[in-house]
Motif scaffolding. Structure first.
Motif, short mmCIF file in Angstrom:
data_model
loop_
_atom_site.label_atom_id
_atom_site.label_comp_id
_atom_site.label_asym_id
_atom_site.label_seq_id
_atom_site.Cartn_x
_atom_site.Cartn_y
_atom_site.Cartn_z
N ILE A 7 0.85 -1.19 0.00
CA ILE A 7 0.00 0.00 0.00
C ILE A 7 0.89 1.24 0.00
O ILE A 7 0.62 2.22 -0.68
CB ILE A 7 -0.93 0.01 1.22
N GLU A 8 1.96 1.17 0.76
CA GLU A 8 2.94 2.26 0.75
C GLU A 8 4.26 1.74 0.24
O GLU A 8 4.56 0.55 0.32
CB GLU A 8 3.12 2.82 2.16
N GLU A 9 5.03 2.67 -0.31
CA GLU A 9 6.34 2.29 -0.79
C GLU A 9 7.40 2.84 0.16
O GLU A 9 7.17 3.83 0.84
CB GLU A 9 6.55 2.84 -2.20
N PRO A 10 8.57 2.17 0.21
CA PRO A 10 9.61 2.67 1.12
C PRO A 10 10.21 3.97 0.60
O PRO A 10 10.10 4.28 -0.58
CB PRO A 10 10.66 1.55 1.10
N ASP A 11 10.80 4.75 1.51
CA ASP A 11 11.50 5.97 1.09
C ASP A 11 12.68 5.60 0.20
O ASP A 11 12.98 6.26 -0.77
CB ASP A 11 12.00 6.75 2.31
N SER A 12 13.37 4.52 0.60
CA SER A 12 14.46 4.00 -0.24
C SER A 12 14.57 2.50 0.03
O SER A 12 14.06 2.00 1.02
CB SER A 12 15.77 4.72 0.09
N GLY A 13 15.26 1.81 -0.86
CA GLY A 13 15.38 0.36 -0.71
C GLY A 13 14.30 -0.37 -1.49
O GLY A 13 13.46 0.24 -2.14
N ILE A 14 14.35 -1.70 -1.42
CA ILE A 14 13.43 -2.52 -2.21
C ILE A 14 12.68 -3.50 -1.30
O ILE A 14 13.27 -4.10 -0.40
CB ILE A 14 14.21 -3.32 -3.28
N VAL A 15 11.38 -3.64 -1.53
CA VAL A 15 10.58 -4.65 -0.86
C VAL A 15 10.12 -5.63 -1.93
O VAL A 15 9.49 -5.24 -2.90
CB VAL A 15 9.34 -4.02 -0.17
N LYS A 16 10.47 -6.91 -1.75
CA LYS A 16 10.07 -7.93 -2.72
C LYS A 16 9.08 -8.87 -2.08
O LYS A 16 9.34 -9.41 -0.99
CB LYS A 16 11.30 -8.71 -3.19
N ARG A 17 7.96 -9.12 -2.74
CA ARG A 17 6.95 -10.04 -2.22
C ARG A 17 6.81 -11.22 -3.16
O ARG A 17 6.80 -11.05 -4.37
CB ARG A 17 5.60 -9.33 -2.14
N SER A 18 6.66 -12.40 -2.60
CA SER A 18 6.44 -13.54 -3.47
C SER A 18 5.10 -14.21 -3.18
O SER A 18 4.82 -15.29 -3.64
CB SER A 18 7.58 -14.54 -3.30
N LYS A 19 4.25 -13.55 -2.38
CA LYS A 19 2.93 -14.11 -2.06
C LYS A 19 1.88 -13.03 -2.26
O LYS A 19 2.19 -11.86 -2.35
CB LYS A 19 2.89 -14.58 -0.59
N SER A 20 0.61 -13.45 -2.27
CA SER A 20 -0.46 -12.45 -2.35
C SER A 20 -0.85 -12.00 -0.94
O SER A 20 -0.99 -12.81 -0.04
CB SER A 20 -1.67 -13.03 -3.08
N PHE A 21 -1.00 -10.70 -0.77
CA PHE A 21 -1.30 -10.13 0.54
C PHE A 21 -2.70 -9.55 0.57
O PHE A 21 -3.13 -8.91 -0.39
CB PHE A 21 -0.31 -9.00 0.85
#
Lengths: 216, 254
Positions: A53-67
């Protein structure tokens, strides 16, 4: 399930910025996880961050499942639309079979004729039941729970719990709560968020012990 | 590819939701979205016909005015509608796949469809009921109109971004659109404006959209000063600023 690479996230307060994560790199496995932290540590923002829903200020968030969205969320309900129309909208967003989803929610929420009435005519309990039924109608791989789990009367609460438990073989849960008993009921692992750092504990009891230390 | 499909699905869901809720309380539902501008344009045409500010290229003032007011109102209404798209759909951004841009695009598509329908109704009405000359070059009209919609998206996005910081932006824009009605060649032709003033009017991109739309309608129309490229430049610039601005300020005001 979630990979964080050097993730930083802050949120804005009147008196400046509050840091939630400060350059966190971590790998969070697909487990039932309780998120612990003091008030204002950023637990809810953390949920919004990992669900995208929100994105980080910096860096990467990787998801491999449905939330899922936070269970019980009903801010999206349009007061002028009926229950069924609101359900249809969410079904379309998630590319679900609309009719199937409507049947599921109608059956679960027990709103009777009100399912076809505008949401603005609902009592708060009815709104909560619709929201919970909607959350349960999509088979997410990860359900997010932000404090509220129990809605409605005792009978509906029991039903919600049963529906939720029925999901657990194929789904996991990430839960924010101040109630250690509900966290112990659902979770096996823990995450402690404190002062920009995030620590994952394989064993929930270790996380709770760490959290108790913070509260001293 | 998958992302594009998701976005199409989201925009489709939003279009249906907006169509259903825009005039949700009214019994006629979305018909109001058609009736409202239709009544407004008919009223203005009757009103301005009393003054006959121009003869139009073929002596038919009502048609001349209608072509102007249709183009102008399409831009105005669409940009105003998009200006509110972020604020009024704020709660929907709790679904990760719904992005602010999708809300703006959904409103653009919905208002495009609505206005194209209104434009067709008014012009067909003029031709059938009032014996007006039929349009000369429909593709050219469509092209000018598309540029106006494109600019409405850009302007609407920029305003929606600014609105994240101040609610007053919306009221201010409505105020600006008042005089804009008089400065956009809605009821007169750019060619009939005295040279000195014309040079100033030419800076207004809406002038080129409105006059461009007319250029397409009439077989012969004085359009020496009309430049759709100028309108296009404005539209591209505003879209660029709007899209970048939206990206940079997304979580600023939460």
């Amino acid at each position: 399930m979630i990979e964080l690479f050097n993730v930083s996230k802050t949120y804005k307060l009147k008196s400046g910025r509050k840091t939630i994560l400060n350059g966190v790199t971590a790998s969070i496995p697909w487990k039932n996880i309780g998120v612990l932290g003091r008030n204002g540590a950023g637990k809810s923002t953390f949920l919004r961050l990992i669900s995208g829903i929100e994105e980080p200020d910096s860096g990467i968030v990787k998801r491999s499942k449905s939330f899922s969205w936070p269970i019980g969320f009903r801010g999206s309900f349009h007061p002028m639309l009926s229950g069924i129309e609101n359900v249809r909208f969410v079904a379309r967003l998630y590319g679900q079979n609309t009719e199937e989803m409507i049947d599921k929610v109608e059956d679960f929420a027990e709103l009777g004729q009100f399912f076809y009435e505008p949401v603005k005519t609902y009592s708060s309990g009815m709104g909560a039941r619709l929201a919970f039924g909607l959350s349960m109608a999509i088979k997410f791989e990860v359900f997010l729970v932000d404090e509220v789990m129990a809605v409605g009367d005792a009978k509906f609460q029991a039903k919600s719990k049963a529906a939720f438990k029925a999901m657990l073989p194929t789904s996991r849960i990430i839960m924010v709560s101040h109630s250690m008993s509900s966290i112990r009921e659902y979770c096996d692992s823990g995450l402690v968020i404190d002062n920009g750092r995030m620590t994952y504990f394989e064993d929930l009891e270790e996380a709770i012990a760490r959290y108790a230390e913070l509260n001293k | 590819m998958k992302q594009l499909r998701t976005q199409m699905r989201v925009i489709f869901a939003l279009v249906l939701r907006e169509a259903r809720t825009r005039h949700g309380r009214a019994r006629l539902g979305y018909a109001w979205a058609i009736i409202e501008p239709l009544a407004m344009i008919t009223f203005l045409t009757l009103l301005f016909s009393q003054f006959r500010t121009s003869n139009g290229p073929d002596g038919n003032f009502a048609l001349f005015f209608a072509t102007g007011v249709l183009a102008f109102q399409a831009y105005r209404n669409t940009s105003v509608y998009i200006c509110n798209s972020f604020a009024q759909n704020k709660n929907l951004f709790n679904y990760p796949m719904v992005k602010p841009i999708d809300a703006a695009l959904a409103r653009l598509f919905l208002d495009c469809a609505t206005h194209v329908f209104v434009i067709a109704l008014v012009l067909i009405g003029q031709i059938v009921l009032m014996d007006a000359n039929p349009p000369h070059d429909i593709p050219y009209m469509a092209f000018a109109m598309s540029l106006l919609f494109f600019m409405a998206l850009g302007a609407g996005l920029c305003l929606a971004v600014l609105r994240r910081f101040s609610q007053a932006v919306f009221s201010l824009y409505l105020i600006v659109m008042g005089p804009a009605f008089f400065l956009s060649c809605v009821f007169y032709s750019l060619a009939t404006v005295p040279t000195g003033f014309r040079e100033i009017l030419k800076l207004n991109p809406l002038v080129h959209g409105v006059e461009g739309f007319r250029t397409g309608y009439y077989a012969v129309y004085p359009n020496d000063d009309v430049s759709l490229f100028y309108l296009f430049t404005w539209a591209v610039t505003l879209n660029f600023l709007g899209w970048i601005g939206e990206r940079l300020t997304r979580f600023q005001n939460q």
